[in-house]
Design an enzyme around this catalytic site. Structure first.
Site, PDB file in Angstrom:
ATOM      1  N   TYR A 136       0.859  -1.184   0.000  1.00 45.30           N
ATOM      2  CA  TYR A 136       0.000   0.000   0.000  1.00 45.30           C
ATOM      3  C   TYR A 136       0.894   1.232   0.000  1.00 45.30           C
ATOM      4  O   TYR A 136       1.529   1.543   1.007  1.00 45.30           O
ATOM      5  CB  TYR A 136      -0.894  -0.051   1.236  1.00 45.30           C
ATOM      6  CG  TYR A 136      -1.948   1.037   1.352  1.00 45.30           C
ATOM      7  CD1 TYR A 136      -2.122   2.023   0.389  1.00 45.30           C
ATOM      8  CD2 TYR A 136      -2.792   1.055   2.458  1.00 45.30           C
ATOM      9  CE1 TYR A 136      -3.095   2.994   0.517  1.00 45.30           C
ATOM     10  CE2 TYR A 136      -3.771   2.023   2.597  1.00 45.30           C
ATOM     11  CZ  TYR A 136      -3.919   2.985   1.633  1.00 45.30           C
ATOM     12  OH  TYR A 136      -4.890   3.949   1.781  1.00 45.30           O
ATOM     13  N   LYS A 164      -1.065  -1.196  -4.190  1.00 49.15           N
ATOM     14  CA  LYS A 164      -2.211  -0.297  -4.050  1.00 49.15           C
ATOM     15  C   LYS A 164      -1.667   1.106  -4.252  1.00 49.15           C
ATOM     16  O   LYS A 164      -1.004   1.663  -3.389  1.00 49.15           O
ATOM     17  CB  LYS A 164      -2.883  -0.444  -2.686  1.00 49.15           C
ATOM     18  CG  LYS A 164      -4.101   0.470  -2.515  1.00 49.15           C
ATOM     19  CD  LYS A 164      -4.736   0.322  -1.144  1.00 49.15           C
ATOM     20  CE  LYS A 164      -5.897   1.298  -0.969  1.00 49.15           C
ATOM     21  NZ  LYS A 164      -6.487   1.232   0.397  1.00 49.15           N
ATOM     22  N   VAL A 206      -9.010  -0.705  -5.275  1.00 49.48           N
ATOM     23  CA  VAL A 206      -9.299  -0.911  -3.857  1.00 49.48           C
ATOM     24  C   VAL A 206     -10.166   0.270  -3.448  1.00 49.48           C
ATOM     25  O   VAL A 206      -9.679   1.390  -3.282  1.00 49.48           O
ATOM     26  CB  VAL A 206      -8.024  -0.987  -3.003  1.00 49.48           C
ATOM     27  CG1 VAL A 206      -8.384  -1.203  -1.533  1.00 49.48           C
ATOM     28  CG2 VAL A 206      -7.117  -2.110  -3.492  1.00 49.48           C
TER      29      VAL A 206
END
Length: 306
Positions: A136, A164, A206
């Site tokens: 992330y 992400k 996401v």
């Protein structure tokens, strides 16, 4: 479970009762709404899941409950956001033992690690598990940027296979593709630029407002990937005032209120967060209710073959 990091992965909210306990019946309703809409995976214990105020026992309960309910239809991903490498290793081991299918991994919390420390942190966790990992990358909110050179080092860890992308710079999609080709799957992590990033080659999304509007979110993804950009854009334009709720420090409260208004959640949050009140609540309610009142008619997006 073997799975691909592509499609819509809701960063699902954790449902609480008025007495601050887990509301599992409402959590199940929320899960079912996501599955009915055709999502491709579920991320538990992220920012929207209020991970920082969940106990390990609560995380275990949520993961095992979700796995039982989805019955292998989609992968269940657990977020790891810890202040120490030791605790992150422990949480990743728990995730494996509970049956999670993968991990979403943030840089160390609280301490702002430098590039060498960040890479070492990710590599250490990757070496200790066989679960697939999505890094992330959110320097806006978490202060640490995972650069292209750092992803170059991380490529040696075969189970670090997704990103992400939350830098809020849409051109980073192109930089990643130019540098790494398809070595990493890329999922947009910012609702307000999702269509743009998917059109530029991101593999998925996401998503946040998916917690309140799952069908519209999945429809945009599938239409973009089918090349039906004009149809996707029409829905996206309707969605934008709502999607902007995702890029605010109170995104948890805003999105939970939206889910409550949409009938798929409750607005209860866990302290130190407080539910919205007064003029702020009325302002956000108007955005949400205006969106619900003008909700578009969707094409039969579930029949789109990708």
């Amino acid at each position: 479970m073997q799975f691909a990091w592509k499609g819509v992965f809701p960063a699902i909210t954790t449902q609480f009762t008025a007495n601050d306990g887990l509301d599992m019946p409402l959590f199940e309703k929320s899960l079912q709404a996501q599955l009915d809409a055709g999502v491709d995976g579920l991320v538990l214990g992220g920012t929207l899941g209020e991970a920082s105020v969940l106990t390990t026992d609560e995380k275990e309960r949520l993961v095992k409950f979700t796995i039982d309910k989805v019955k292998g239809k989609v992968p269940v991903i657990l977020n790891i956001a810890e202040g120490s490498t030791r605790e992150a290793l422990l949480q990743s081991a728990y995730a494996k033992s509970w049956g999670a299918d993968g991990l979403m991994l943030l840089p160390p919390m609280r301490y702002k690690s430098d590039d060498r420390e960040t890479v070492h942190y990710f590599q250490t966790i990757a070496a200790a598990t066989d679960l697939p990992i999505m890094i992330y990358n959110n320097p806006v909110d978490y202060r640490v940027e995972v650069t292209l050179d750092m992803f170059g080092e991380l490529a040696a860890s075969s189970n670090i296979n997704a990103i992400k992308e939350s830098t809020r710079d849409v051109s980073n999609i192109t930089r990643l593709r130019n540098r790494f080709g398809n070595r990493y799957s890329i999922l947009c992590g910012v609702d307000t630029i999702a269509l743009e990033e998917m059109a530029l080659g991101a593999d998925g999304w996401v998503a946040g407002l998916v917690c309140a509007f799952p069908a519209e979110t999945v429809a945009i993804y599938r239409l973009v990937k089918a090349g039906r950009i004009a149809e996707a854009t029409a829905i996206y334009r309707w969605f934008m005032p709502l999607l902007e709720l995702d890029i605010h420090p109170k995104l948890v409260q805003y999105i939970k209120l939206a889910a409550a208004q949409a009938g798929v959640g409750a607005e209860y949050v866990r302290a130190p967060r407080l539910s919205l009140a007064g003029a702020e609540r009325e302002r956000i309610l108007k955005i949400i209710n205006d969106g619900i009142a003008s909700r578009p008619v969707l094409p039969d997006y579930l029949q789109i073959k990708l």
